[in-house]
Design a protein around this motif. Structure first.
Motif, PDB file in Angstrom:
ATOM      1  N   SER A 124      11.031  12.191   6.228  1.00 34.09           N
ATOM      2  CA  SER A 124       9.968  12.202   5.235  1.00 34.09           C
ATOM      3  C   SER A 124       9.921  10.909   4.436  1.00 34.09           C
ATOM      4  CB  SER A 124      10.154  13.388   4.279  1.00 34.09           C
ATOM      5  OG  SER A 124      11.353  13.244   3.542  1.00 34.09           O
ATOM      6  N   VAL A 125       8.856  10.775   3.689  1.00 30.72           N
ATOM      7  CA  VAL A 125       8.671   9.698   2.717  1.00 30.72           C
ATOM      8  C   VAL A 125       8.149  10.336   1.437  1.00 30.72           C
ATOM      9  CG1 VAL A 125       8.277   7.813   4.361  1.00 30.72           C
ATOM     10  CG2 VAL A 125       6.347   9.217   3.607  1.00 30.72           C
ATOM     11  N   GLN A 126       8.121   9.545   0.382  1.00 29.47           N
ATOM     12  CA  GLN A 126       7.556   9.995  -0.883  1.00 29.47           C
ATOM     13  C   GLN A 126       6.203   9.322  -1.071  1.00 29.47           C
ATOM     14  OE1 GLN A 126      10.373   9.561  -4.089  1.00 29.47           O
ATOM     15  NE2 GLN A 126      12.037  10.352  -2.827  1.00 29.47           N
ATOM     16  N   PRO A 127       5.335   9.924  -1.883  1.00 32.39           N
ATOM     17  CA  PRO A 127       3.986   9.368  -2.054  1.00 32.39           C
ATOM     18  C   PRO A 127       3.971   7.911  -2.503  1.00 32.39           C
ATOM     19  CG  PRO A 127       4.119  11.542  -3.040  1.00 32.39           C
ATOM     20  CD  PRO A 127       5.521  11.161  -2.636  1.00 32.39           C
ATOM     21  N   ALA A 133      -4.636   2.436   7.962  1.00 31.69           N
ATOM     22  CA  ALA A 133      -4.246   1.763   6.712  1.00 31.69           C
ATOM     23  C   ALA A 133      -3.965   0.291   6.946  1.00 31.69           C
ATOM     24  CB  ALA A 133      -3.035   2.464   6.100  1.00 31.69           C
ATOM     25  N   GLY A 134      -3.288  -0.013   8.039  1.00 31.47           N
ATOM     26  CA  GLY A 134      -2.977  -1.405   8.364  1.00 31.47           C
ATOM     27  C   GLY A 134      -4.228  -2.205   8.646  1.00 31.47           C
ATOM     28  N   ALA A 135      -5.171  -1.604   9.372  1.00 31.24           N
ATOM     29  CA  ALA A 135      -6.415  -2.294   9.692  1.00 31.24           C
ATOM     30  C   ALA A 135      -7.238  -2.521   8.421  1.00 31.24           C
ATOM     31  CB  ALA A 135      -7.213  -1.492  10.710  1.00 31.24           C
ATOM     32  N   MET A 171       0.851  -1.177   0.000  1.00 35.00           N
ATOM     33  CA  MET A 171       0.000   0.000   0.000  1.00 35.00           C
ATOM     34  C   MET A 171       0.897   1.240   0.000  1.00 35.00           C
ATOM     35  SD  MET A 171      -2.855   1.192   2.798  1.00 35.00           S
ATOM     36  CE  MET A 171      -3.786  -0.303   2.570  1.00 35.00           C
ATOM     37  N   ASN A 172       0.707   2.118  -0.973  1.00 38.53           N
ATOM     38  CA  ASN A 172       1.486   3.345  -1.078  1.00 38.53           C
ATOM     39  C   ASN A 172       1.018   4.396  -0.076  1.00 38.53           C
ATOM     40  OD1 ASN A 172       2.956   2.288  -3.177  1.00 38.53           O
ATOM     41  ND2 ASN A 172       1.894   3.444  -4.761  1.00 38.53           N
ATOM     42  N   VAL A 173       1.964   5.187   0.385  1.00 37.48           N
ATOM     43  CA  VAL A 173       1.679   6.264   1.325  1.00 37.48           C
ATOM     44  C   VAL A 173       0.600   7.196   0.771  1.00 37.48           C
ATOM     45  CG1 VAL A 173       2.699   8.330   2.362  1.00 37.48           C
ATOM     46  CG2 VAL A 173       3.931   6.163   2.455  1.00 37.48           C
ATOM     47  N   SER A 174       0.624   7.441  -0.527  1.00 40.82           N
ATOM     48  CA  SER A 174      -0.336   8.376  -1.127  1.00 40.82           C
ATOM     49  C   SER A 174      -1.779   7.928  -0.955  1.00 40.82           C
ATOM     50  CB  SER A 174      -0.043   8.572  -2.613  1.00 40.82           C
ATOM     51  OG  SER A 174      -0.186   7.352  -3.313  1.00 40.82           O
ATOM     52  N   SER A 175      -1.991   6.638  -0.690  1.00 41.58           N
ATOM     53  CA  SER A 175      -3.360   6.138  -0.564  1.00 41.58           C
ATOM     54  C   SER A 175      -3.970   6.402   0.809  1.00 41.58           C
ATOM     55  CB  SER A 175      -3.406   4.644  -0.882  1.00 41.58           C
ATOM     56  OG  SER A 175      -2.726   3.901   0.107  1.00 41.58           O
ATOM     57  N   PHE A 176      -3.156   6.804   1.785  1.00 44.77           N
ATOM     58  CA  PHE A 176      -3.724   7.029   3.117  1.00 44.77           C
ATOM     59  C   PHE A 176      -3.202   8.274   3.831  1.00 44.77           C
ATOM     60  CE2 PHE A 176      -0.125   4.159   3.687  1.00 44.77           C
ATOM     61  CZ  PHE A 176       0.572   4.762   4.721  1.00 44.77           C
ATOM     62  N   CYS A 177      -2.267   8.994   3.250  1.00 44.72           N
ATOM     63  CA  CYS A 177      -1.760  10.196   3.927  1.00 44.72           C
ATOM     64  C   CYS A 177      -2.796  11.310   3.870  1.00 44.72           C
ATOM     65  CB  CYS A 177      -0.440  10.655   3.315  1.00 44.72           C
ATOM     66  SG  CYS A 177      -0.566  11.407   1.679  1.00 44.72           S
ATOM     67  N   SER A 178      -2.683  12.228   4.791  1.00 47.52           N
ATOM     68  CA  SER A 178      -3.538  13.402   4.774  1.00 47.52           C
ATOM     69  C   SER A 178      -2.922  14.419   3.818  1.00 47.52           C
ATOM     70  CB  SER A 178      -3.639  14.007   6.173  1.00 47.52           C
ATOM     71  OG  SER A 178      -4.303  15.246   6.115  1.00 47.52           O
ATOM     72  N   THR A 179      -3.714  14.886   2.870  1.00 50.50           N
ATOM     73  CA  THR A 179      -3.207  15.885   1.929  1.00 50.50           C
ATOM     74  C   THR A 179      -3.685  17.288   2.281  1.00 50.50           C
ATOM     75  OG1 THR A 179      -5.047  15.420   0.431  1.00 50.50           O
ATOM     76  CG2 THR A 179      -2.977  14.227   0.042  1.00 50.50           C
ATOM     77  N   ASP A 180      -4.437  17.387   3.363  1.00 46.42           N
ATOM     78  CA  ASP A 180      -4.913  18.675   3.847  1.00 46.42           C
ATOM     79  C   ASP A 180      -3.856  19.195   4.826  1.00 46.42           C
ATOM     80  OD1 ASP A 180      -6.574  20.829   4.169  1.00 46.42           O
ATOM     81  OD2 ASP A 180      -7.918  19.823   5.579  1.00 46.42           O
ATOM     82  N   ILE A 181      -2.839  19.847   4.298  1.00 41.11           N
ATOM     83  CA  ILE A 181      -1.692  20.274   5.092  1.00 41.11           C
ATOM     84  C   ILE A 181      -2.025  21.555   5.850  1.00 41.11           C
ATOM     85  CG2 ILE A 181       0.705  21.033   5.000  1.00 41.11           C
ATOM     86  CD1 ILE A 181       0.985  19.329   2.459  1.00 41.11           C
ATOM     87  N   VAL A 182      -1.804  21.527   7.162  1.00 43.65           N
ATOM     88  CA  VAL A 182      -2.022  22.689   8.010  1.00 43.65           C
ATOM     89  C   VAL A 182      -0.646  23.241   8.363  1.00 43.65           C
ATOM     90  CG1 VAL A 182      -3.106  23.566  10.101  1.00 43.65           C
ATOM     91  CG2 VAL A 182      -4.105  21.600   8.907  1.00 43.65           C
ATOM     92  N   THR A 183      -0.476  24.553   8.231  1.00 45.78           N
ATOM     93  CA  THR A 183       0.852  25.141   8.398  1.00 45.78           C
ATOM     94  C   THR A 183       0.910  26.169   9.524  1.00 45.78           C
ATOM     95  OG1 THR A 183       0.422  26.933   6.819  1.00 45.78           O
ATOM     96  CG2 THR A 183       1.322  24.874   5.930  1.00 45.78           C
ATOM     97  N   ALA A 184       2.145  26.451   9.902  1.00 48.78           N
ATOM     98  CA  ALA A 184       2.467  27.546  10.819  1.00 48.78           C
ATOM     99  C   ALA A 184       3.687  28.235  10.244  1.00 48.78           C
ATOM    100  CB  ALA A 184       2.781  27.017  12.213  1.00 48.78           C
ATOM    101  N   GLU A 185       3.863  29.473  10.600  1.00 48.57           N
ATOM    102  CA  GLU A 185       5.080  30.200  10.232  1.00 48.57           C
ATOM    103  C   GLU A 185       6.118  29.992  11.332  1.00 48.57           C
ATOM    104  OE1 GLU A 185       5.997  31.978   7.487  1.00 48.57           O
ATOM    105  OE2 GLU A 185       4.123  31.283   6.588  1.00 48.57           O
ATOM    106  N   ALA A 186       7.377  29.984  10.963  1.00 44.87           N
ATOM    107  CA  ALA A 186       8.457  29.788  11.930  1.00 44.87           C
ATOM    108  C   ALA A 186       8.415  30.839  13.030  1.00 44.87           C
ATOM    109  CB  ALA A 186       9.811  29.810  11.219  1.00 44.87           C
ATOM    110  N   THR A 187       7.915  32.026  12.709  1.00 49.16           N
ATOM    111  CA  THR A 187       7.867  33.117  13.677  1.00 49.16           C
ATOM    112  C   THR A 187       6.592  33.135  14.515  1.00 49.16           C
ATOM    113  OG1 THR A 187       7.032  34.557  11.937  1.00 49.16           O
ATOM    114  CG2 THR A 187       9.422  34.604  12.348  1.00 49.16           C
ATOM    115  N   ASP A 188       5.620  32.266  14.200  1.00 47.97           N
ATOM    116  CA  ASP A 188       4.419  32.170  15.035  1.00 47.97           C
ATOM    117  C   ASP A 188       4.819  31.754  16.439  1.00 47.97           C
ATOM    118  OD1 ASP A 188       2.838  32.737  12.842  1.00 47.97           O
ATOM    119  OD2 ASP A 188       2.081  30.687  12.600  1.00 47.97           O
ATOM    120  N   THR A 189       3.976  32.059  17.403  1.00 43.35           N
ATOM    121  CA  THR A 189       4.253  31.617  18.769  1.00 43.35           C
ATOM    122  C   THR A 189       3.767  30.181  18.951  1.00 43.35           C
ATOM    123  OG1 THR A 189       2.133  32.344  19.666  1.00 43.35           O
ATOM    124  CG2 THR A 189       3.959  33.967  19.671  1.00 43.35           C
TER     125      THR A 189
END
Length: 125
Positions: free
Chosen positions: A77-80, A119-121, A1-19
């Motif tokens: 990291s991994v690749q898709p 994914a395993g289940a 099973m490839n990572v791309s089939s179960f990873c979250s693609t809705d990436i939530v970000t922060a800036e390095a300068t955020d608290t």
């Protein structure tokens, strides 16, 4: 099973300068345990719940401490197209709960321990 089939693609970000307070609030509001950290639009690292808890344990002031002070630079990291087993091994070998999914040097997803468990289940049914 490839990572791309179960990873979250809705990436939530922060800036390095955020608290750390802002990062913790973003995690809670978005129901995620890690944020991709950007610095001027470029990948700088990852900040996780564990990093924020470390800051709390060290009595850091979350309202004034920058994410960059506690984030993990050069995150694992991994690749898709990588296999789920490789993702699991990287988590175990590095003692981490989140992996970035990288394509062409840019984050395209995030894999959590929960994603791997689901994914395993699903693969076993």
């Amino acid at each position: 099973m490839n990572v791309s089939s179960f990873c979250s693609t809705d990436i939530v970000t922060a800036e390095a300068t955020d608290t750390l307070q802002e990062a913790a609030e973003t995690m809670a509001r978005s129901h995620v345990g890690a944020l991709v950290v950007l610095d001027n639009g470029e990948l700088a690292g990852v900040i996780s719940e564990a990093d924020v808890i470390t800051a709390i344990a060290e009595d850091a002031n979350l309202a004034s401490t920058a994410v960059e002070d506690y984030m993990t630079e050069d995150p694992v990291s991994v690749q898709p197209e990588d296999d789920a087993a490789l993702a699991a091994r990287r988590m175990v070998e590095n003692g981490i709960g989140y992996l970035l999914v990288i394509r062409g040097g840019s984050p395209v997803g995030v894999v959590s321990r929960g994603d791997l468990l689901s994914a395993g289940a699903a693969a076993r049914t």
